[in-house]
Design a protein around this motif. Sequence first.
Motif, short mmCIF file in Angstrom:
data_model
loop_
_atom_site.label_atom_id
_atom_site.label_comp_id
_atom_site.label_asym_id
_atom_site.label_seq_id
_atom_site.Cartn_x
_atom_site.Cartn_y
_atom_site.Cartn_z
N VAL A 108 0.86 -1.18 0.00
CA VAL A 108 0.00 0.00 0.00
C VAL A 108 0.90 1.24 0.00
O VAL A 108 1.65 1.46 0.96
CB VAL A 108 -0.94 -0.01 1.23
N PRO A 109 0.83 2.06 -1.05
CA PRO A 109 1.74 3.20 -1.16
C PRO A 109 1.42 4.34 -0.19
O PRO A 109 2.31 5.11 0.17
CB PRO A 109 1.58 3.66 -2.61
N GLN A 110 0.16 4.44 0.21
CA GLN A 110 -0.24 5.54 1.08
C GLN A 110 -1.36 5.07 2.02
O GLN A 110 -2.32 4.46 1.57
CB GLN A 110 -0.73 6.72 0.24
N ALA A 111 -1.20 5.38 3.31
CA ALA A 111 -2.23 5.01 4.29
C ALA A 111 -3.53 5.72 3.95
O ALA A 111 -3.53 6.84 3.43
CB ALA A 111 -1.77 5.38 5.69
N GLY A 112 -4.64 5.05 4.24
CA GLY A 112 -5.95 5.66 4.01
C GLY A 112 -6.97 4.61 3.64
O GLY A 112 -6.74 3.40 3.77
N LEU A 113 -8.10 5.07 3.16
CA LEU A 113 -9.18 4.16 2.77
C LEU A 113 -8.89 3.54 1.41
O LEU A 113 -8.56 4.25 0.45
CB LEU A 113 -10.52 4.90 2.73
N TRP A 114 -9.02 2.22 1.36
CA TRP A 114 -8.81 1.45 0.14
C TRP A 114 -9.99 0.54 -0.08
O TRP A 114 -10.58 0.03 0.86
CB TRP A 114 -7.52 0.62 0.24
N ARG A 115 -10.33 0.32 -1.35
CA ARG A 115 -11.43 -0.55 -1.76
C ARG A 115 -10.82 -1.83 -2.33
O ARG A 115 -10.00 -1.76 -3.23
CB ARG A 115 -12.23 0.11 -2.86
N VAL A 116 -11.23 -2.96 -1.82
CA VAL A 116 -10.79 -4.25 -2.36
C VAL A 116 -12.03 -4.90 -2.96
O VAL A 116 -13.02 -5.12 -2.26
CB VAL A 116 -10.15 -5.14 -1.28
N ALA A 117 -11.97 -5.16 -4.27
CA ALA A 117 -13.10 -5.74 -4.98
C ALA A 117 -12.77 -7.15 -5.43
O ALA A 117 -11.63 -7.44 -5.81
CB ALA A 117 -13.44 -4.87 -6.20
N ALA A 118 -13.76 -8.03 -5.38
CA ALA A 118 -13.58 -9.43 -5.76
C ALA A 118 -14.74 -9.88 -6.64
O ALA A 118 -15.84 -9.31 -6.59
CB ALA A 118 -13.49 -10.31 -4.51
N SER A 119 -14.47 -10.93 -7.43
CA SER A 119 -15.44 -11.39 -8.42
C SER A 119 -16.36 -12.50 -7.93
O SER A 119 -17.21 -12.96 -8.69
CB SER A 119 -14.69 -11.89 -9.66
N SER A 169 -15.18 -21.19 -5.94
CA SER A 169 -14.43 -21.34 -7.18
C SER A 169 -12.94 -21.45 -6.87
O SER A 169 -12.46 -20.85 -5.91
CB SER A 169 -14.68 -20.12 -8.07
N PRO A 170 -12.17 -22.16 -7.70
CA PRO A 170 -10.73 -22.24 -7.47
C PRO A 170 -9.97 -21.00 -7.92
O PRO A 170 -8.74 -20.95 -7.87
CB PRO A 170 -10.30 -23.47 -8.28
N GLN A 171 -10.68 -19.97 -8.34
CA GLN A 171 -10.04 -18.71 -8.68
C GLN A 171 -10.95 -17.54 -8.35
O GLN A 171 -12.17 -17.69 -8.25
CB GLN A 171 -9.63 -18.67 -10.15
N VAL A 172 -10.33 -16.37 -8.20
CA VAL A 172 -11.07 -15.14 -7.96
C VAL A 172 -10.31 -14.03 -8.66
O VAL A 172 -9.08 -14.06 -8.76
CB VAL A 172 -11.23 -14.85 -6.45
N GLU A 173 -11.05 -13.06 -9.15
CA GLU A 173 -10.41 -11.87 -9.68
C GLU A 173 -10.52 -10.80 -8.62
O GLU A 173 -11.56 -10.66 -7.96
CB GLU A 173 -11.07 -11.45 -10.99
N VAL A 174 -9.42 -10.05 -8.42
CA VAL A 174 -9.37 -9.09 -7.32
C VAL A 174 -8.57 -7.86 -7.72
O VAL A 174 -7.64 -7.95 -8.53
CB VAL A 174 -8.78 -9.77 -6.05
N VAL A 175 -8.96 -6.72 -7.17
CA VAL A 175 -8.24 -5.46 -7.39
C VAL A 175 -8.36 -4.61 -6.12
O VAL A 175 -9.37 -4.68 -5.41
CB VAL A 175 -8.79 -4.68 -8.62
N ALA A 176 -7.32 -3.83 -5.83
CA ALA A 176 -7.35 -2.88 -4.71
C ALA A 176 -7.12 -1.48 -5.26
O ALA A 176 -6.16 -1.24 -6.00
CB ALA A 176 -6.25 -3.24 -3.70
N LEU A 177 -8.03 -0.59 -4.92
CA LEU A 177 -7.97 0.80 -5.40
C LEU A 177 -8.09 1.76 -4.24
O LEU A 177 -8.78 1.46 -3.26
CB LEU A 177 -9.14 1.08 -6.35
N PRO A 178 -7.45 2.93 -4.33
CA PRO A 178 -7.67 3.92 -3.28
C PRO A 178 -9.15 4.34 -3.28
O PRO A 178 -9.82 4.27 -4.32
CB PRO A 178 -6.76 5.08 -3.67
N TRP A 179 -9.63 4.77 -2.12
CA TRP A 179 -11.05 5.15 -2.01
C TRP A 179 -11.42 6.18 -3.06
O TRP A 179 -12.40 6.03 -3.77
CB TRP A 179 -11.34 5.69 -0.61
#
Length: 181
Positions: A108-119, A169-179
């Motif tokens: 995480v490059p900067q502390a703060g609110l982050w959104r983690v999305a999954a499929s 499922s044996p897989q998931v798609e995931v991404v983390a984005l700043p708020w």
Amino acid sequence: MLRLALALSVILATPVLAQDIPAPRPMDQMRGDCAAFALDVTREAALWAAGPRTALTASAAASGAPALATGTLARLALLPQTEMRFAVAPEQDRGGAGRHAGHLRLEVPQAGLWRVAASNGLWFDAVAGGAILPSSAFEMQTGCGAPFKVVVFDLPAGAVTLQFNGSPSPQVEVVALPWAE
């Protein structure tokens, strides 16, 4: 005058981001399609629509977790839940026969609110400093796969482990984005 100055300093020091986080909704309001999200998932949906995913394989232990760059959509190959060695017990263990799990590391490059999305409908925790970090918000729509769910965390800068469990499922798609962008 001193009270006014004190009140103003408290107001200015309070994070404004919290007011943008939608209030929790009952589960029966989370069974819609992608348009039914209370959170604005435009950025997540754009990443899913763009196509390419980084292929990663989850680890059974946090110490071997592959790194995911924030802002990068990954297709994470999960392991059978029975192979997992969670360093911190999951807040909710969704394991069982035929379930999948794994670890992933975020820098995480900067502390703060982050959104983690999954499929899909797996459970995931953010772990830092040997403890599970509480989520600030959660939203899912069972009729949407891009994303299926989004969890908001107040993350510290540096290494954060995401531990996934209970995936059908044996897989998931995931991404983390700043708020915010």
